[in-house]
Enzyme design. Sequence first.
Site, mmCIF file in Angstrom:
data_model
loop_
_atom_site.group_PDB
_atom_site.id
_atom_site.type_symbol
_atom_site.label_atom_id
_atom_site.label_comp_id
_atom_site.label_asym_id
_atom_site.label_seq_id
_atom_site.Cartn_x
_atom_site.Cartn_y
_atom_site.Cartn_z
ATOM 1 C CD GLU A 192 -2.893 -1.143 2.355
ATOM 2 O OE1 GLU A 192 -3.949 -1.777 2.236
ATOM 3 O OE2 GLU A 192 -2.581 -0.526 3.394
ATOM 4 C CB CYS A 195 5.868 -1.281 16.168
ATOM 5 S SG CYS A 195 7.575 -0.777 15.852
ATOM 6 C CB CYS A 210 2.662 -0.621 13.593
ATOM 7 S SG CYS A 210 2.799 -0.432 11.799
ATOM 8 C CD GLU A 216 13.455 0.699 9.847
ATOM 9 O OE1 GLU A 216 14.257 1.447 9.252
ATOM 10 O OE2 GLU A 216 12.668 1.103 10.729
ATOM 11 C CB SER A 262 9.457 5.369 14.661
ATOM 12 O OG SER A 262 8.978 5.712 13.383
ATOM 13 C CG LEU A 263 12.381 8.355 20.754
ATOM 14 C CD1 LEU A 263 13.687 7.622 20.462
ATOM 15 C CD2 LEU A 263 12.674 9.783 21.239
ATOM 16 C CG ASN A 296 -4.458 6.391 13.298
ATOM 17 O OD1 ASN A 296 -5.302 7.264 13.447
ATOM 18 N ND2 ASN A 296 -3.318 6.595 12.666
ATOM 19 C CB CYS A 335 0.242 7.380 11.246
ATOM 20 S SG CYS A 335 1.811 6.869 11.934
#
Length: 372
Positions: A91, A129, A132, A171, A224-225, A300, A345
């Site tokens: 995507e 993650c 995600c 990544e 991305s902390l 989200n 996101c």
Amino acid sequence: MPSRSVFDAGEIRSEFENAGINCKFIPLIWKHVLQNPDGDFEQVPSLPSSAYLLLRSKFKHLSSSLHSATDSSDGVTTKLLIKLQSGALVEAVIMRYDTRLGKYAGKPRPGGPRATLCISSQVGCKMGCKFCATGSMGFKSHLSSGEIVEQLVHASRLTPIRNVVFMGMGEPLNNYSALVEAIRVMTGSPFQLSPKRITVSTVGIVHAINKLHSDLPGLNLAVSLHAPVQDIRCQIMPAARAFPLAKLMDSLQEYQKKSQQKILIEYIMLDGVNDEEQHAHQLGKLLDTLEVVVNLIPFNPIGSLSQFQTSSEQSVSSFQKILRGTYNIRTTIRKQMGQDISGACGQLVVAQSDKRSVENPLLVDIEDLRVR
């Protein structure tokens, strides 16, 4: 059947060099393919005859196809589902903005309408993650440099693309060679994107960050902390165990010393996990010696996969005020776009069936930041 994308720069350059064909013709071929969706290599003007034979026998116009393009209800976001020649799906998301809307530093914003493309670098992702959706797929495969560039080709046929962000599936720094090659194509003819308008986001692959500026000077780095201390980071980002926060901070210091550019810090807001005042103070102290822009991202929800809740607007606002007021860190809140098409996101995951409603936007998105 030929299987390689003509946008696989390393492959086509190697074939041209081996055949004694001048590589100066390659950008002309790319321009033709970009502008002629239904054309073929025979229609590319002024190539040596040997080039036509080589292109026909070893390359495809495009190795991927646009499976579907879904517009959000407000028309500002379009999610592209792209089918690779392997049959796998990835995507990409087009996000449209008018930079004249709102104010900056109390003054009208300059600019006008533009579009940013969020690009994928892998099928799935091995980082895992927990917030995600892509991470729930696991890792399937790397994209070739051509498959990465072809996302820009498909999107450019729908709308002119001004900015590119590598914040889609995967990544990017785990697919380092293909990433570098793809960006070099994007910044050359015929795309001519400025490196300043390309952002690469990473969870913090230290060894790749250490060489990124040398290979791709001038682009924007986003990290991305998502947590100010190592133990919280490991809880929500399992891959963080391999990249301790102290080593990551050292690599960012060195990167900034070389690049002389601000670094974008992405921080997803998870209710009761990393969104309290103490976390804001910890983050402010952690980033004290860096020049950064912190982008706070309201979480989200991802349906049954989610073990987290969205932070309240009050918590997000308080977090922002601490970073700005106490630590003088420029801090924005991510504008939510494309939630009704699962294009926001953290929502990019093929064949996800959960439906989501559109939420009101908060503030500016990452692509509205001027990072120098």
